[in-house]
Design a protein around this motif. Structure first.
Motif, PDB file in Angstrom:
ATOM      1  N   LYS A 204       0.834  -1.209   0.000  1.00 30.07           N
ATOM      2  CA  LYS A 204       0.000   0.000   0.000  1.00 30.07           C
ATOM      3  C   LYS A 204       0.865   1.254   0.000  1.00 30.07           C
ATOM      4  O   LYS A 204       0.581   2.233  -0.706  1.00 30.07           O
ATOM      5  CB  LYS A 204      -0.930  -0.001   1.215  1.00 30.07           C
ATOM      6  N   LEU A 205       1.931   1.234   0.784  1.00 24.83           N
ATOM      7  CA  LEU A 205       2.828   2.390   0.844  1.00 24.83           C
ATOM      8  C   LEU A 205       3.529   2.609  -0.499  1.00 24.83           C
ATOM      9  O   LEU A 205       3.727   3.752  -0.933  1.00 24.83           O
ATOM     10  CB  LEU A 205       3.867   2.188   1.951  1.00 24.83           C
ATOM     11  N   ALA A 206       3.895   1.522  -1.154  1.00 24.54           N
ATOM     12  CA  ALA A 206       4.626   1.625  -2.423  1.00 24.54           C
ATOM     13  C   ALA A 206       3.788   2.284  -3.514  1.00 24.54           C
ATOM     14  O   ALA A 206       4.341   2.840  -4.473  1.00 24.54           O
ATOM     15  CB  ALA A 206       5.085   0.244  -2.869  1.00 24.54           C
ATOM     16  N   LYS A 207       2.473   2.239  -3.368  1.00 20.28           N
ATOM     17  CA  LYS A 207       1.581   2.829  -4.371  1.00 20.28           C
ATOM     18  C   LYS A 207       1.320   4.313  -4.121  1.00 20.28           C
ATOM     19  O   LYS A 207       0.718   4.987  -4.966  1.00 20.28           O
ATOM     20  CB  LYS A 207       0.260   2.072  -4.384  1.00 20.28           C
ATOM     21  N   ARG A 208       1.753   4.808  -2.971  1.00 20.07           N
ATOM     22  CA  ARG A 208       1.544   6.220  -2.643  1.00 20.07           C
ATOM     23  C   ARG A 208       2.765   7.038  -3.071  1.00 20.07           C
ATOM     24  O   ARG A 208       3.853   6.500  -3.285  1.00 20.07           O
ATOM     25  CB  ARG A 208       1.292   6.388  -1.140  1.00 20.07           C
ATOM     26  N   LYS A 209       2.595   8.349  -3.161  1.00 15.99           N
ATOM     27  CA  LYS A 209       3.699   9.217  -3.555  1.00 15.99           C
ATOM     28  C   LYS A 209       4.342   9.933  -2.371  1.00 15.99           C
ATOM     29  O   LYS A 209       5.555  10.124  -2.339  1.00 15.99           O
ATOM     30  CB  LYS A 209       3.215  10.246  -4.586  1.00 15.99           C
ATOM     31  N   LYS A 210       3.531  10.300  -1.390  1.00 11.33           N
ATOM     32  CA  LYS A 210       4.046  11.105  -0.286  1.00 11.33           C
ATOM     33  C   LYS A 210       4.344  10.230   0.930  1.00 11.33           C
ATOM     34  O   LYS A 210       3.596  10.194   1.902  1.00 11.33           O
ATOM     35  CB  LYS A 210       3.052  12.209   0.071  1.00 11.33           C
ATOM     36  N   VAL A 211       5.459   9.521   0.866  1.00  9.33           N
ATOM     37  CA  VAL A 211       5.867   8.636   1.951  1.00  9.33           C
ATOM     38  C   VAL A 211       7.310   8.935   2.327  1.00  9.33           C
ATOM     39  O   VAL A 211       8.186   9.016   1.458  1.00  9.33           O
ATOM     40  CB  VAL A 211       5.737   7.148   1.557  1.00  9.33           C
ATOM     41  N   GLY A 212       7.545   9.132   3.624  1.00  2.26           N
ATOM     42  CA  GLY A 212       8.885   9.379   4.127  1.00  2.26           C
ATOM     43  C   GLY A 212       9.348   8.221   4.997  1.00  2.26           C
ATOM     44  O   GLY A 212       8.682   7.861   5.965  1.00  2.26           O
ATOM     45  N   TRP A 213      10.483   7.626   4.647  1.00  2.09           N
ATOM     46  CA  TRP A 213      10.999   6.438   5.324  1.00  2.09           C
ATOM     47  C   TRP A 213      12.137   6.785   6.278  1.00  2.09           C
ATOM     48  O   TRP A 213      13.126   7.393   5.876  1.00  2.09           O
ATOM     49  CB  TRP A 213      11.511   5.434   4.297  1.00  2.09           C
ATOM     50  N   SER A 214      11.997   6.369   7.537  1.00  6.17           N
ATOM     51  CA  SER A 214      13.106   6.419   8.494  1.00  6.17           C
ATOM     52  C   SER A 214      13.501   4.979   8.786  1.00  6.17           C
ATOM     53  O   SER A 214      12.794   4.268   9.512  1.00  6.17           O
ATOM     54  CB  SER A 214      12.683   7.124   9.792  1.00  6.17           C
ATOM     55  N   MET A 215      14.593   4.545   8.181  1.00  9.96           N
ATOM     56  CA  MET A 215      15.046   3.158   8.319  1.00  9.96           C
ATOM     57  C   MET A 215      16.011   3.079   9.494  1.00  9.96           C
ATOM     58  O   MET A 215      17.117   3.613   9.448  1.00  9.96           O
ATOM     59  CB  MET A 215      15.689   2.704   7.014  1.00  9.96           C
ATOM     60  N   SER A 216      15.570   2.430  10.553  1.00  8.70           N
ATOM     61  CA  SER A 216      16.272   2.480  11.830  1.00  8.70           C
ATOM     62  C   SER A 216      17.303   1.360  11.973  1.00  8.70           C
ATOM     63  O   SER A 216      16.960   0.210  12.250  1.00  8.70           O
ATOM     64  CB  SER A 216      15.251   2.408  12.970  1.00  8.70           C
ATOM     65  N   PHE A 217      18.559   1.704  11.766  1.00 10.79           N
ATOM     66  CA  PHE A 217      19.679   0.790  12.041  1.00 10.79           C
ATOM     67  C   PHE A 217      20.961   1.602  12.005  1.00 10.79           C
ATOM     68  O   PHE A 217      21.005   2.686  11.435  1.00 10.79           O
ATOM     69  CB  PHE A 217      19.734  -0.379  11.045  1.00 10.79           C
ATOM     70  N   ASP A 218      22.021   1.086  12.629  1.00 12.90           N
ATOM     71  CA  ASP A 218      23.256   1.862  12.721  1.00 12.90           C
ATOM     72  C   ASP A 218      24.511   0.992  12.819  1.00 12.90           C
ATOM     73  O   ASP A 218      25.519   1.406  13.369  1.00 12.90           O
ATOM     74  CB  ASP A 218      23.195   2.832  13.913  1.00 12.90           C
ATOM     75  N   ASN A 219      24.415  -0.240  12.314  1.00 13.31           N
ATOM     76  CA  ASN A 219      25.578  -1.125  12.220  1.00 13.31           C
ATOM     77  C   ASN A 219      25.464  -1.954  10.945  1.00 13.31           C
ATOM     78  O   ASN A 219      24.396  -1.992  10.314  1.00 13.31           O
ATOM     79  CB  ASN A 219      25.666  -2.059  13.434  1.00 13.31           C
ATOM     80  N   LEU A 220      26.548  -2.652  10.600  1.00 11.37           N
ATOM     81  CA  LEU A 220      26.569  -3.481   9.396  1.00 11.37           C
ATOM     82  C   LEU A 220      26.783  -4.952   9.739  1.00 11.37           C
ATOM     83  O   LEU A 220      27.350  -5.291  10.780  1.00 11.37           O
ATOM     84  CB  LEU A 220      27.699  -3.038   8.461  1.00 11.37           C
ATOM     85  N   ALA A 221      26.323  -5.813   8.853  1.00 11.87           N
ATOM     86  CA  ALA A 221      26.629  -7.246   8.838  1.00 11.87           C
ATOM     87  C   ALA A 221      26.448  -7.908  10.208  1.00 11.87           C
ATOM     88  O   ALA A 221      25.396  -7.806  10.823  1.00 11.87           O
ATOM     89  CB  ALA A 221      28.046  -7.441   8.293  1.00 11.87           C
ATOM     90  N   GLY A 222      27.499  -8.592  10.697  1.00 12.40           N
ATOM     91  CA  GLY A 222      27.385  -9.324  11.955  1.00 12.40           C
ATOM     92  C   GLY A 222      27.107  -8.436  13.148  1.00 12.40           C
ATOM     93  O   GLY A 222      26.397  -8.837  14.087  1.00 12.40           O
ATOM     94  N   LYS A 223      27.648  -7.240  13.140  1.00  9.82           N
ATOM     95  CA  LYS A 223      27.392  -6.309  14.248  1.00  9.82           C
ATOM     96  C   LYS A 223      25.920  -5.878  14.243  1.00  9.82           C
ATOM     97  O   LYS A 223      25.309  -5.728  15.297  1.00  9.82           O
ATOM     98  CB  LYS A 223      28.304  -5.091  14.139  1.00  9.82           C
ATOM     99  N   PHE A 224      25.374  -5.678  13.058  1.00  8.70           N
ATOM    100  CA  PHE A 224      23.957  -5.356  12.932  1.00  8.70           C
ATOM    101  C   PHE A 224      23.114  -6.486  13.506  1.00  8.70           C
ATOM    102  O   PHE A 224      22.178  -6.253  14.281  1.00  8.70           O
ATOM    103  CB  PHE A 224      23.610  -5.131  11.458  1.00  8.70           C
ATOM    104  N   GLU A 225      23.418  -7.725  13.153  1.00  4.82           N
ATOM    105  CA  GLU A 225      22.638  -8.865  13.619  1.00  4.82           C
ATOM    106  C   GLU A 225      22.781  -9.067  15.123  1.00  4.82           C
ATOM    107  O   GLU A 225      21.852  -9.548  15.778  1.00  4.82           O
ATOM    108  CB  GLU A 225      23.072 -10.130  12.867  1.00  4.82           C
ATOM    109  N   TYR A 226      23.932  -8.702  15.688  1.00  2.00           N
ATOM    110  CA  TYR A 226      24.127  -8.808  17.137  1.00  2.00           C
ATOM    111  C   TYR A 226      23.239  -7.808  17.866  1.00  2.00           C
ATOM    112  O   TYR A 226      22.556  -8.148  18.837  1.00  2.00           O
ATOM    113  CB  TYR A 226      25.597  -8.554  17.479  1.00  2.00           C
TER     114      TYR A 226
END
Length: 375
Positions: A204-226
């Motif tokens: 539903k979001l993908a079909k809209r135009k006015k959507v702002g995404w805050s993707m919450s993460f701050d590490n990579l790979a194994g550290k991210f998964e930890y």
């Protein structure tokens, strides 16, 4: 505080997972009322709400506004958001009983698929389960009332914030997206660790135009998964690129990262990855707990973090926002240290690995040897 102007008491609606009604996220949750006991209308037009409006019409912050008053001692607050959404609103000409919702923030419940190391049972059903705290999923008794209220006022709604738990896992948001107008702005904070190929809310979001995404993460790979226990890096990285592709149709957003001890010595690799995949990053300071703040640890830990920030500031590809954030962070290394925080952090790691995430035993030492060896 004089000349305290805020549109939220007339234009905002916030409902937290317990059913507490507020006019903004920062408002006192115990002051207005709860949907398990009262209707939305009776709360928003009640005597306490009228008292708050009277105070603001006189240019004075009410006790309900305490969190914003405190936040503004150090920078911006929640009321900036509300005032930006309703720039034409003038409290001096509004009545004490008027409420026309333009900014909506409804948090249906705390359903979440992750038990992140710096989260807890008040925000994640996964954590509630690990701690043996009962959690009931599904629609709340007041669900229909809220949907009816939003449908009644849909022509006035300008922006809706989807927050969780994990908003992409809350089926209530499917109907919410059907109720609000197509030209309404939708913003969301998501952990991006959901199978987007089978997610109706994402569709539903993908079909809209006015959507702002805050993707919450701050590490990579194994550290991210930890740190984001229950996630996989491959799924996260794939989803980030899928959302990035939506920006071409007018959507926007980026990574929402919190500076903390888990990323303090690995900032360069994180920033480099974000630049390579062409995603902007918004950094913010950690508010609590203090033992996750590298700026407050003993000198040896602070020295490692400080050296990494210097390397970051030597980069030529930082955005103005990134450079401003890390310049301020470097200045904060002059603040007093708290030797006890390092011991508290060690206890935090032991609790995580030995009690809650037993599959991670010994992983902090392997992933962050530079910190582990000086704790």
């Amino acid at each position: 505080m004089s000349d305290f102007y805020c549109a939220a008491p007339w234009r905002g609606l916030h409902i937290n997972p317990r059913g507490d009604v507020k006019t903004c996220c920062a408002g006192d949750p115990n002051m207005l009322g709860n949907l398990n006991e009262q209707s939305i209308e009776s709360i928003l037009h009640g005597p306490v709400m009228q008292e708050i409006r009277q105070s603001i019409r006189q240019g004075q912050a009410h006790a309900y506004c305490y969190n914003c008053v405190q936040a503004e001692r150090y920078g911006r607050s929640e009321r900036d958001w509300h005032n930006n959404v309703s720039p034409e609103f003038d409290p001096k000409t509004a009545s004490d009983t008027e409420h026309i919702p333009t900014l909506i923030d409804v948090r249906w419940n705390i359903t979440c698929n992750l038990s992140c190391n710096y989260c807890g049972d008040k925000c994640s059903s996964k954590w509630a389960g690990l701690k043996g705290i009962p959690f009931k999923s599904g629609a709340r008794p007041y669900y229909e009332q809220v949907c009816d209220y939003l449908a009644k006022h849909k022509d006035n709604i300008r922006e809706v914030a989807l927050v969780g738990g994990e908003p992409l896992l809350l089926p209530e948001n499917e109907r919410l997206l059907d109720v609000i107008p197509e030209d309404c702005i939708v913003t969301l904070i998501t952990n991006m660790s959901v199978d987007l190929t089978k997610n109706k809310i994402f569709d539903k979001l993908a079909k809209r135009k006015k959507v702002g995404w805050s993707m919450s993460f701050d590490n990579l790979a194994g550290k991210f998964e930890y740190v984001r226990h229950g996630s996989t890096w491959i799924e996260l990285a794939t989803n980030v690129l899928k959302v990035r592709d939506l920006f071409a149709q007018g959507q926007w957003g980026g990574i929402h990262a919190v500076y903390n001890i888990y990323n303090a010595t690995r900032l360069m690799e994180f920033i480099t990855w974000a630049k390579e995949v062409k995603i902007n990053t918004h950094w913010q300071s950690l508010y609590q707990p203090d033992y996750l703040d590298p700026l407050k640890h003993k000198p040896a830990v602070r020295a490692l973090a400080h050296a990494e920030i210097k390397r970051v500031l030597d980069r030529s590809d930082l955005t103005d926002s990134e450079r401003s954030f890390f310049t301020q962070a470097e200045q904060n290394f002059n603040n007093p240290a708290n030797e006890n925080l390092t011991d508290q952090f060690k206890q935090h790691i032991e609790e995580i690995e030995n009690q809650y995430h037993k599959d991670q035993q010994g992983q902090f030492a392997r992933l962050w040897p530079e910190i582990y060896n000086i704790l």
